[in-house]
Design an enzyme around this catalytic site. Structure first.
Site, short mmCIF file in Angstrom:
data_model
loop_
_atom_site.label_atom_id
_atom_site.label_comp_id
_atom_site.label_asym_id
_atom_site.label_seq_id
_atom_site.Cartn_x
_atom_site.Cartn_y
_atom_site.Cartn_z
N GLY A 25 -0.40 21.28 -7.51
CA GLY A 25 -1.43 22.00 -8.26
C GLY A 25 -1.68 23.39 -7.69
N ASN B 141 -1.53 26.26 3.11
CA ASN B 141 -1.88 27.55 2.51
C ASN B 141 -3.33 27.88 2.84
OD1 ASN B 141 -1.81 29.87 0.85
ND2 ASN B 141 -2.53 28.71 -0.93
N ARG C 84 13.15 31.36 -12.07
CA ARG C 84 12.18 31.04 -11.02
C ARG C 84 12.65 29.83 -10.20
NH1 ARG C 84 6.76 33.12 -9.89
NH2 ARG C 84 5.96 31.63 -8.39
N HIS D 296 -6.67 29.96 1.75
CA HIS D 296 -7.23 30.50 0.50
C HIS D 296 -8.61 31.09 0.79
CE1 HIS D 296 -7.91 30.91 -3.77
NE2 HIS D 296 -9.11 30.39 -3.59
N ASP E 195 -3.97 25.36 -5.65
CA ASP E 195 -5.03 25.28 -4.63
C ASP E 195 -5.80 23.95 -4.69
OD1 ASP E 195 -4.28 27.86 -3.86
OD2 ASP E 195 -5.71 28.80 -5.21
N ASP F 67 0.00 20.98 -2.53
CA ASP F 67 0.53 19.97 -3.45
C ASP F 67 0.95 20.71 -4.73
OD1 ASP F 67 -1.72 20.39 -5.01
OD2 ASP F 67 -2.56 18.39 -4.74
C1 GAR Z 1 -6.08 36.16 2.77
O1 GAR Z 1 -7.46 36.26 2.57
C2 GAR Z 1 -5.54 34.93 2.06
O2 GAR Z 1 -6.42 33.86 2.05
C3 GAR Z 1 -5.35 35.46 0.67
O3 GAR Z 1 -4.79 36.73 0.86
C4 GAR Z 1 -5.33 37.29 2.06
C5 GAR Z 1 -4.16 37.81 2.88
O4 GAR Z 1 -4.62 38.63 3.92
N1 GAR Z 1 -4.51 34.60 -0.10
C6 GAR Z 1 -4.72 34.32 -1.38
O5 GAR Z 1 -5.59 34.83 -2.05
C7 GAR Z 1 -3.75 33.31 -1.95
N2 GAR Z 1 -4.25 32.82 -3.20
P1 GAR Z 1 -3.61 39.10 5.05
O6 GAR Z 1 -2.33 39.55 4.35
O7 GAR Z 1 -4.30 40.23 5.72
O8 GAR Z 1 -3.38 37.93 5.95
#
Ligand code: GAR
Length: 208
Positions: free
Chosen positions: A150, A114, A72, A116, A152, A148
């Site tokens: 962590g 990011n 990784r 979320h 989220d 960061d």
């Molecule tokens: C979004 O809602 C984003 O916040 C989430 O995936 C979706 C992607 O939608 N991300 C996470 O859950 C990350 N932990 P998209 O591919 O249609 O933009």
């Protein structure tokens, strides 16, 4: 009225799926006054609509799969370097379902955000919409934060609230979140690009 910025901010966007948030950014960048352009789109898997959206828009793409690396850490170093090769002002994780490691944060920390699908610090992790629905909250939403080390936990740039309806499924709730999330992302990334931003402790403010 704001003039057209001399040099648009360079965005690298990371995706793992349908890429509707990426599409919202691509569309916004079509207006020179937005102040940003997507210079590359990266993914951790092939064959996703997010990559197809980038290709249709004539944007460079790259795919680096964790499974193609011995460790990784090697993947993390490789993706950090590939993103750096585009000299981004801002790196946007928009539905990228991998955690950035130490090498990526050493290279891009402070300019890596990011999005979320929950109102952090509630419901971090891979299933933000599902976990909020299961908990029974009446309001959830989306959060843009500076990444960061962590999960989220980084300083929050922007949030948007969305009601949970009685008959919601995970899919209907996540779709409602994503409508608000795309608007939040476009607004916040545009302001970061045009105005800059500062992070002081947990407080993020626009402006230089
Ligand atoms: C979004 O809602 C984003 O916040 C989430 O995936 C979706 C992607 O939608 N991300 C996470 O859950 C990350 N932990 P998209 O591919 O249609 O933009």
């Amino acid at each position: 009225m704001r003039g057209v910025p001399a040099e648009p901010a360079a965005l690298v966007v990371l995706v793992s799926g349908s890429g509707t948030n990426l599409q919202a950014l691509i569309d916004a960048c079509g207006d020179p006054a937005y102040g940003a352009r997507v210079v590359a789109v990266g993914a951790d898997r092939d064959g996703i609509e997010g990559l197809a959206r980038a290709e249709r828009a004539g944007i460079a793409t790259f795919v680096l799969k964790v499974s193609d690396f011995e460790t990784r850490a090697e993947w993390d170093t490789a993706i950090a370097a590939r993103v750096a090769s585009y000299e981004p002002d801002l790196v946007v994780s928009a539905g990228f379902m991998k955690l950035a490691g130490p090498a990526f944060l050493a290279e891009h920390g402070g300019r890596f955000v990011n999005s979320h699908p929950a109102l952090l610090p509630s419901f971090p992790g891979m299933h933000g919409a599902e976990d909020a629905l299961a908990y029974g909250v009446k309001i959830t939403g989306a959060t843009l934060f500076v990444v960061d080390p962590g999960v989220d936990t980084g300083p929050i740039v922007a949030q948007t609230a969305v009601p949970v309806e009685d008959d919601d499924t995970v899919e209907t709730l996540h779709e409602r979140i994503k409508v608000a999330e795309r608007a939040m992302l476009v607004e916040a990334v545009g302001r970061m690009a045009r105005e800059g931003f500062t992070v002081a402790g947990r407080r993020v403010r626009y402006g230089r």
